[in-house]
Design an enzyme around this catalytic site. Structure first.
Site, short mmCIF file in Angstrom:
data_model
loop_
_atom_site.label_atom_id
_atom_site.label_comp_id
_atom_site.label_asym_id
_atom_site.label_seq_id
_atom_site.Cartn_x
_atom_site.Cartn_y
_atom_site.Cartn_z
N CYS A 198 4.92 -22.11 8.93
CA CYS A 198 6.35 -22.43 8.87
C CYS A 198 6.51 -23.93 8.64
O CYS A 198 5.52 -24.67 8.58
CB CYS A 198 7.02 -22.01 10.19
SG CYS A 198 6.52 -23.03 11.60
N HIS A 249 2.92 -22.25 18.57
CA HIS A 249 2.42 -21.55 17.39
C HIS A 249 0.91 -21.70 17.33
O HIS A 249 0.35 -22.71 17.78
CB HIS A 249 3.03 -22.14 16.12
CG HIS A 249 4.46 -21.79 15.91
ND1 HIS A 249 5.01 -21.63 14.65
CD2 HIS A 249 5.47 -21.56 16.77
CE1 HIS A 249 6.28 -21.33 14.75
NE2 HIS A 249 6.59 -21.27 16.04
N CYS A 254 4.92 -26.14 11.44
CA CYS A 254 3.46 -26.19 11.38
C CYS A 254 2.97 -26.93 10.13
O CYS A 254 2.00 -27.68 10.19
CB CYS A 254 2.89 -24.78 11.44
SG CYS A 254 3.16 -24.01 13.06
N GLU A 274 -1.09 -22.44 14.93
CA GLU A 274 -1.55 -23.63 14.21
C GLU A 274 -1.49 -24.87 15.10
O GLU A 274 -2.42 -25.68 15.10
CB GLU A 274 -0.70 -23.88 12.96
CG GLU A 274 -0.74 -22.76 11.95
CD GLU A 274 0.44 -21.79 12.07
OE1 GLU A 274 0.92 -21.33 11.03
OE2 GLU A 274 0.86 -21.49 13.21
#
Length: 159
Positions: free
Chosen positions: A90, A60, A93, A62
């Site tokens: 999410c 991801h 993260c 992040e």
């Protein structure tokens, strides 16, 4: 949650949008993230979604930005740092944000299906050992439009 953006928030979100476009060009969901050292305004880490490219659910934007910032700053505690991201983080993260001690999170589009910063639930409001300041909806329309365009094109290609 604060939805008021300042000039710096816009500046950093524009960089996030550039990174999100790179992710989309590479076939990944268009999410971009930057980490900024708040005292200097310097971008110390950045990333874009690479789940498809890396074949990893962990890639991801992040997490990639957090990893880059940790390496650049020489430690896992990202004190005096803010994370900017085009899509509400999410749960995975958000957990990494708490664990890395990021002080502020600024996101663009809300994620009604997976958002862990207020849309679906707010991980930061669970009494954990660290609670970052949260600003949502910065450049919401631009961030959401990029997501909609990506998924529309994906549906058209699959017909």
């Amino acid at each position: 949650m604060n939805e008021n953006a300042n000039g710096n928030d816009i500046r950093y979100m524009l960089r996030c949008l550039e990174l999100a476009r790179i992710a989309a060009e590479n076939g990944d969901v268009p999410v971009g993230a930057v980490i900024v050292k708040q005292s200097t305004g310097e971008i110390v880490g950045e990333g874009c979604n690479r789940r498809e490219a890396d074949k990893s659910s962990l890639s991801h934007a992040e997490l990639i930005a957090i990893d880059a910032a940790s390496k650049r700053l020489g430690g896992w505690r990202l004190i005096d740092c803010a994370l900017y991201v085009t899509l509400e983080p999410c749960a995975m993260c958000a957990g990494a944000i708490v664990n890395s001690r990021i002080e502020r999170v600024v996101f663009g589009a809300y994620d009604l299906r997976f958002g862990a910063c207020g849309s679906l639930f707010n991980l930061f409001g669970q009494g954990l050992n660290h609670t970052p300041q949260l600003t949502g909806g910065v450049m919401r329309e631009e961030c959401a439009a990029l997501m909609k365009e990506f998924f529309k094109a994906l549906r058209e290609r699959s017909k």
